[in-house]
Design an enzyme around this catalytic site. Structure first.
Site, short mmCIF file in Angstrom:
data_model
loop_
_atom_site.label_atom_id
_atom_site.label_comp_id
_atom_site.label_asym_id
_atom_site.label_seq_id
_atom_site.Cartn_x
_atom_site.Cartn_y
_atom_site.Cartn_z
N CYS A 1 12.01 15.23 50.91
CA CYS A 1 11.14 15.04 52.05
C CYS A 1 10.81 16.40 52.66
CB CYS A 1 11.83 14.20 53.12
SG CYS A 1 12.44 12.64 52.50
N ARG B 1 7.10 18.38 47.85
CA ARG B 1 8.52 18.03 48.02
C ARG B 1 8.76 16.54 47.85
NH1 ARG B 1 11.21 22.28 50.96
NH2 ARG B 1 12.89 20.91 51.52
N TRP C 1 10.13 11.19 50.33
CA TRP C 1 10.54 10.80 48.99
C TRP C 1 11.73 9.88 49.22
CZ3 TRP C 1 14.97 11.37 45.93
CH2 TRP C 1 14.79 11.17 44.55
N ASN D 1 14.78 15.03 57.18
CA ASN D 1 14.96 15.30 55.75
C ASN D 1 16.46 15.37 55.49
OD1 ASN D 1 14.84 16.23 53.10
ND2 ASN D 1 14.61 18.36 53.73
N GLY D 2 16.96 14.64 54.51
CA GLY D 2 18.39 14.66 54.21
C GLY D 2 18.96 13.25 54.25
N GLU E 1 14.72 20.27 26.81
CA GLU E 1 13.70 20.51 27.84
C GLU E 1 12.39 19.80 27.45
OE1 GLU E 1 13.01 21.39 30.67
OE2 GLU E 1 10.98 22.18 30.68
N LYS F 1 10.46 17.00 29.65
CA LYS F 1 9.05 17.09 30.02
C LYS F 1 8.31 15.80 29.66
CE LYS F 1 8.73 19.76 32.22
NZ LYS F 1 9.67 20.82 32.58
N GLU G 1 9.57 12.74 31.88
CA GLU G 1 9.23 12.75 33.31
C GLU G 1 7.73 12.61 33.55
OE1 GLU G 1 10.16 16.24 35.68
OE2 GLU G 1 9.67 17.59 34.04
N HIS H 1 25.54 12.52 13.52
CA HIS H 1 26.80 12.03 14.10
C HIS H 1 26.58 10.84 15.04
CE1 HIS H 1 29.16 15.22 12.33
NE2 HIS H 1 28.27 16.11 12.76
N LYS I 1 9.36 17.65 43.76
CA LYS I 1 9.42 19.01 43.24
C LYS I 1 10.74 19.68 43.59
CE LYS I 1 7.66 22.67 41.27
NZ LYS I 1 7.82 22.64 39.80
O1 M6R Z 1 13.84 23.94 41.84
P1 M6R Z 1 14.90 23.80 40.78
O2 M6R Z 1 14.68 24.66 39.61
O3 M6R Z 1 16.29 23.96 41.34
O4 M6R Z 1 14.78 22.29 40.30
C1 M6R Z 1 15.64 21.76 39.36
C2 M6R Z 1 15.11 20.45 38.82
O5 M6R Z 1 14.99 19.51 39.85
C3 M6R Z 1 13.77 20.62 38.13
O6 M6R Z 1 13.81 21.56 37.12
C4 M6R Z 1 13.30 19.28 37.53
O7 M6R Z 1 14.12 18.90 36.48
C5 M6R Z 1 11.83 19.38 37.10
N1 M6R Z 1 11.14 18.18 37.45
C6 M6R Z 1 11.65 19.58 35.65
O8 M6R Z 1 10.32 19.65 35.25
#
Ligand code: M6R
Length: 606
Positions: free
Chosen positions: A2, A27, A74, A99-100, A479, A483, A486, A502, A601
């Site tokens: 948030c 955010r 969020w 926020n929190g 990674e 990608k 998500e 395995h 984000k």
């Molecule tokens: O801002 P940060 O690098 O600490 O964020 C970490 C993860 O939340 C961030 O990399 C997340 O996995 C992304 N959505 C990946 O694309």
């Protein structure tokens, strides 16, 4: 997560707050809202969906007043509904944004319900509005009301409140969630992130944990956790006003993929000394003090850390472990042999990573932060900052920040390798030259969208996909899977190519796409054997390799190539087709590329 905003000035507060909310939308973005005070009346507008929904609502029914607060949400507690959107109001007198997480909200709520309070939302945050209302009803001043509320709540919070009884002020407080106050001659504003108010002022006070403040036009009265007046330093932040345009691209992500040559080139410059050596900004004696590293990070930053481990151990011979930040402090890690905690974070605000940093610091480790947002908490609180110069990353999926993180990690490995005498000057120069070729190679890789379109078409029709790699291309495979899932919501997993047999191979059936990063090295033969095993069980094999390896897997259904590069540079260059694959698959499926469902984000809750 948030984001919160507050404003006291001369302009219509709702306009200023709305503009700042747009800059914080990255955010969190499932709902948003604004409250203002005008002529002793409280006005509130809330909407489910993106900020544009709130904006449309405000265009029809503007909120008057020059004092206001805003929130982009969020969801954590309670679904995505207008009633759960902030600001929350109590008795028509007080409005709050938060926020929190208020950890003891259930106890507080139970007490207030017994006292006759009616709750309208399912959130933990709403208790704050009622607690302030209770304090004001008992005749408390703004400072006393803050003290009373803060004495009752537990958890992580950045909060702001406005009240009819005190129409000229904002009441704010923080604990474990960032909150900054922006000052200029004719306004005071607050925000979860200095970047959201960089268009208003660059003069900023970062509140410390436990701080509370009463803010009026032109002044901020701050008290510390012991309720004593606190003098907090005013700093001038470098945060550029958040760029909100897509520069002609369809999505921020597409733009950010294209910005990677510059991001890497700028990051290499930041890692290079005036004499042209890769020092990662370190003095030799500081490098000598790095003897055992633990890398702590989340998500994409964690995968960057895993690639970094291969490089640092191989090039510098320094032991490295890599852990997801959210696990580290809860598993009683044995820290005695470690000298250094390396925190990797794009936002510099991921709460899991921040808490891991605090834990490592308390255990006596020196903290190094690889951070993209210059004025973020991790950047400010690490002992040493190694900046990634990727510029603002708006798309939720990390792209240019990831390759910039890799650039810093490789630079650090080279600097350490030289300091340890494992690399001669000539060898270090040769690696530097390889790095200098990256912006060009990545520029070319980025131009290959069309080569990848048929693969994206194929993936968009799949329920599941598997990514394989060996060495540094194993974390890259993870990674790439992150990608794809998500962004396009296609189930995807990354595996070490040699691990497939395995267990995961049981998941292979006719037509399952298996995407494999085949590096320019000796291990490629073994990787290709693993691919044969998958192909023999019906997998559709997709290969990512370099130009001169393009015919190396003759049974591949698709082969994507990247410009020729060395093994060390391969994860950086091959990250590009991984990103494009996910981007194009999501575009083809019509998902929200820049703001995928359920994600934020910057994740500022545990
Ligand atoms: O801002 P940060 O690098 O600490 O964020 C970490 C993860 O939340 C961030 O990399 C997340 O996995 C992304 N959505 C990946 O694309």
């Amino acid at each position: 997560m948030c984001g919160i905003i507050g404003y006291v000035g001369a302009e219509p507060a709702a306009d200023v707050v709305l503009d700042s909310l747009r800059r914080l939308e990255y955010r969190g973005y499932d709902s948003s809202g604004i409250a203002t005070i005008d002529n002793g009346n409280l006005h509130v507008s809330r909407a489910v969906g993106k900020i544009k929904m709130l904006s449309a609502q405000l265009a029809v029914s503007p909120l008057p007043g020059t004092v206001g607060i805003g929130h982009t949400r969020w969801a954590t507690h309670g679904g995505v509904t207008e009633l759960n959107a902030h600001p929350h109001v109590a008795g028509g007198h007080v409005a709050i944004v938060h926020n929190g997480i208020i950890e003891n909200y259930a106890d507080i709520k139970a007490r207030l319900i017994v006292a006759g309070v009616v709750f309208l939302s399912d959130t933990d945050s709403e208790v704050l509005a009622h607690l302030f209302h209770e304090a004001f009803t008992a005749g408390k001043t703004p400072v006393d009301a803050l003290d009373q509320v803060l004495s009752e709540i537990k958890g992580a919070f950045a909060l702001a409140a406005i009240a009819k009884q005190y129409p000229d002020c904002l009441m704010v407080a923080r604990n474990a969630s960032p909150l900054a106050i922006g000052l200029s001659d004719d306004l005071v504003c607050i925000a979860s992130d200095a970047v959201a108010m960089a268009h208003l002022t660059r003069r900023v006070i970062y509140l410390k944990d436990g701080d509370r403040a009463v803010i009026r036009k032109g002044e901020a009265e701050i008290y510390d956790i012991d309720q004593q007046p606190a003098n907090r330093e005013i700093v001038t932040v470098s945060a550029a006003p958040m760029l909100v345009d897509k520069g002609g691209y369809r999505h921020f992500m597409e733009k950010e993929i294209h910005e990677q040559s510059d991001a890497i080139s700028n990051t290499i410059s930041a890692m290079t000394s005036e004499t042209g050596a890769i020092t990662a900004g370190f003095e030799t004696e500081h490098l000598a003090a790095i003897k055992h590293i633990v890398i702590l990070a989340a998500g994409t930053s964690f995968y960057a850390g895993q690639i970094g481990r291969y490089w640092i151990e191989q090039i510098a011979g320094i032991p490295v472990s890599v852990e997801v930040a959210s696990e580290y402090r809860y598993r009683s890690p044995v820290t005695a042999s470690y000298t250094t905690a390396l925190l990797i974070s794009q936002s510099g605000e991921s709460l899991d990573t921040m808490k891991a940093m605090e834990f490592a610091k308390a255990a006596g480790l020196t903290t190094l932060g690889i951070v993209n947002v210059p004025d973020s908490t991790i950047a400010r609180e690490s002992d040493i900052v190694l900046p990634t110069r990727a510029g603002p990353e708006i798309g939720v999926a990390s792209t240019k920040a990831f390759t910039a993180q890799l650039t810093v990690l490789l630079s650090l490995a080279i600097a350490l390798g030289q300091q340890r005498g494992r690399l001669s000057i000539a060898e270090a120069d040769a690696l530097h030259a390889q790095m200098m070729s990256l912006p060009g190679a990545i520029g070319q890789a980025v131009s290959r969208f069309d080569e990848i379109r048929p693969i994206a078409h194929r993936l968009s029709r799949s329920h599941s996909a598997f990514f394989l790699g060996r060495g540094t291309l194993f974390p890259l495979a993870c990674e790439a899977a992150l990608k794809l899932k998500e962004l396009s919501y296609v189930h995807a997993e990354g595996f070490a190519a040699g691990e497939m047999k395995h267990g995961p191979i049981a998941l292979i059936e006719e037509g399952v796409p298996v995407i494999c990063f085949v590096g320019p090295n000796e291990l490629s033969k073994k990787t290709i054997s693993n691919l044969r095993e998958a192909e023999a069980r019906g997998a559709d094999v997709i290969v990512v390799c370099t130009d001169s390896m393009k015919d190396i897997v003759d049974f591949a259904e698709f082969t994507v190539t990247v410009p020729d590069c060395t093994e060390l540079m391969a994860p950086l260059v091959m990250a590009i087709p991984a990103q494009i694959m996910a981007y194009l698959t999501a575009s083809e499926k019509g998902t929200d590329v820049d703001q995928p469902r359920n994600l934020a984000k910057s994740v500022t809750v545990e």
